[in-house]
Enzyme design. Structure first.
Site, PDB file in Angstrom:
ATOM      1  N   THR A  29       0.849  -1.201   0.000  1.00 43.39           N
ATOM      2  CA  THR A  29       0.000   0.000   0.000  1.00 43.39           C
ATOM      3  C   THR A  29       0.883   1.249   0.000  1.00 43.39           C
ATOM      4  OG1 THR A  29      -1.702  -1.165   1.245  1.00 43.39           O
ATOM      5  CG2 THR A  29      -1.778   1.238   1.345  1.00 43.39           C
ATOM      6  N   SER A  31       2.091   5.272  -2.040  1.00 41.60           N
ATOM      7  CA  SER A  31       2.315   5.938  -3.327  1.00 41.60           C
ATOM      8  C   SER A  31       3.314   5.172  -4.193  1.00 41.60           C
ATOM      9  CB  SER A  31       2.787   7.375  -3.088  1.00 41.60           C
ATOM     10  OG  SER A  31       3.945   7.386  -2.287  1.00 41.60           O
ATOM     11  N   ASP A  82       6.214  -4.100  -1.527  1.00 39.67           N
ATOM     12  CA  ASP A  82       5.662  -3.002  -0.730  1.00 39.67           C
ATOM     13  C   ASP A  82       6.730  -1.933  -0.494  1.00 39.67           C
ATOM     14  OD1 ASP A  82       3.897  -1.501   0.747  1.00 39.67           O
ATOM     15  OD2 ASP A  82       3.605  -2.962   2.343  1.00 39.67           O
ATOM     16  N   ALA A  84       8.198   1.369   2.134  1.00 37.32           N
ATOM     17  CA  ALA A  84       8.556   1.483   3.554  1.00 37.32           C
ATOM     18  C   ALA A  84       8.665   2.955   3.901  1.00 37.32           C
ATOM     19  CB  ALA A  84       9.877   0.782   3.828  1.00 37.32           C
ATOM     20  N   GLU A 104      -0.506  -5.443   5.917  1.00 39.29           N
ATOM     21  CA  GLU A 104       0.814  -5.561   5.277  1.00 39.29           C
ATOM     22  C   GLU A 104       1.640  -6.652   5.955  1.00 39.29           C
ATOM     23  OE1 GLU A 104       1.273  -0.958   3.718  1.00 39.29           O
ATOM     24  OE2 GLU A 104       2.225  -1.517   5.592  1.00 39.29           O
TER      25      GLU A 104
HETATM   26  C1  5RP Z   1       1.567   2.047   4.205  1.00 45.61           C
HETATM   27  C2  5RP Z   1       3.038   1.801   4.203  1.00 45.61           C
HETATM   28  C3  5RP Z   1       3.817   2.329   3.046  1.00 45.61           C
HETATM   29  O1  5RP Z   1       4.566   1.298   2.504  1.00 45.61           O
HETATM   30  C4  5RP Z   1       4.739   3.407   3.541  1.00 45.61           C
HETATM   31  O2  5RP Z   1       3.974   4.365   4.239  1.00 45.61           O
HETATM   32  C5  5RP Z   1       5.472   4.079   2.374  1.00 45.61           C
HETATM   33  O3  5RP Z   1       4.548   4.790   1.605  1.00 45.61           O
HETATM   34  P1  5RP Z   1       4.956   5.605   0.315  1.00 45.61           P
HETATM   35  O4  5RP Z   1       5.301   4.604  -0.738  1.00 45.61           O
HETATM   36  O5  5RP Z   1       3.706   6.386  -0.017  1.00 45.61           O
HETATM   37  O6  5RP Z   1       6.102   6.500   0.662  1.00 45.61           O
HETATM   38  O7  5RP Z   1       3.604   1.197   5.075  1.00 45.61           O
HETATM   39  O8  5RP Z   1       0.966   1.591   5.380  1.00 45.61           O
END
Ligand code: 5RP
Length: 226
Positions: A29, A31, A82, A84, A104
């Site tokens: 999850t 961006s 995913d 982080a 996750e």
């Molecule tokens: C969501 C997460 C995302 O992986 C983390 O917040 C990174 O997000 P982004 O890719 O938007 O920087 O753990 O719960």
């Protein structure tokens, strides 16, 4: 597109080469993952299917014609992709900035390999500068805030809000954000906090660490193995 988004796009596209044909893919999850979902759809790669870590990712996958299965319908996933909020040299991470940390961690645990896709701003020496997300049962929130604040004089925990009301996760629980931590032993910290009554999931991913990180840098994508 911002320079940071360009790095997110690069690592999302690079992750495609690590997805075996006809495999089961766990989808995270955020961006960076949104770029991955779009790249996956555009690639035409044939998958067995996906399991998603949030309602938001499920919706995006479905709208792009990628099949999404429930976690219990799939015995094991080949890879989990995913982002982080922070990642360090052992592959330990802080996650949950997007409040999807519980699902996750479940999908990561169901996967043979965790591929972390991150831009270089996420790389740290020690976890803790990013406010640590913790999903909690609402009735335990006030007590858990005190538990965190007993960890040190600079540690402050607060309930995440949206429009002045507690943020509600996909699991109908709340989120605490904990500031002022320096997590020197992520495995021990994750084990300790996970046992506090009312904690659903702590956003330290040490027991479910990354196997590989595709790190987007101004010199190109670096592949790190843990
Ligand atoms: C969501 C997460 C995302 O992986 C983390 O917040 C990174 O997000 P982004 O890719 O938007 O920087 O753990 O719960």
């Amino acid at each position: 597109m911002s320079a940071q988004d360009a790095l997110k796009l690069q690592v999302a596209q690079a992750a495609l080469s690590l997805i075996p044909p006809r495999s089961w893919v766990g989808v995270g999850t955020g961006s960076t993952v949104n770029f991955f979902i779009d790249a996956l759809a555009a690639s035409g790669l044939s998958l067995a299917g996906t399991v998603s870590s949030s309602e938001a990712s499920s919706l995006r996958l479905t709208q792009l014609g990628i099949p999404v299965f429930a976690s219990h319908e799939v015995a094991q996933l080949d890879v989990y992709v995913d982002g982080a909020d922070e990642i360090e040299s052992h592959g330990y991470m802080i996650k949950g900035g997007g409040a999807a940390l519980t699902r996750e961690k479940i999908v990561a645990a169901q996967s043979k390999q965790f591929i972390c896709i991150a831009d270089e701003s996420k790389w740290v020496q020690t976890l803790g500068n990013f406010p640590l997300p913790v999903e909690v049962i609402p009735m335990a929130a006030a007590r858990l805030i005190k538990c965190f604040e007993l960890l040190g004089p600079n540690v402050h925990a607060s309930l995440r809000l949206k429009d002045g009301k507690p943020w509600v996760t996909d699991n109908a629980q709340h989120i605490l954000d904990v500031r002022g931590l320096e997590i020197l032993d992520p495995l021990a910290f994750e084990s300790q906090v996970s046992q506090w009554p009312g904690v659903v999931t702590v956003g330290v991913f040490a027991h479910q660490k990354a196997s590989i990180c595709l790190l987007g840098t101004s010199q190109g994508v670096k592949t790190l193995y843990f």
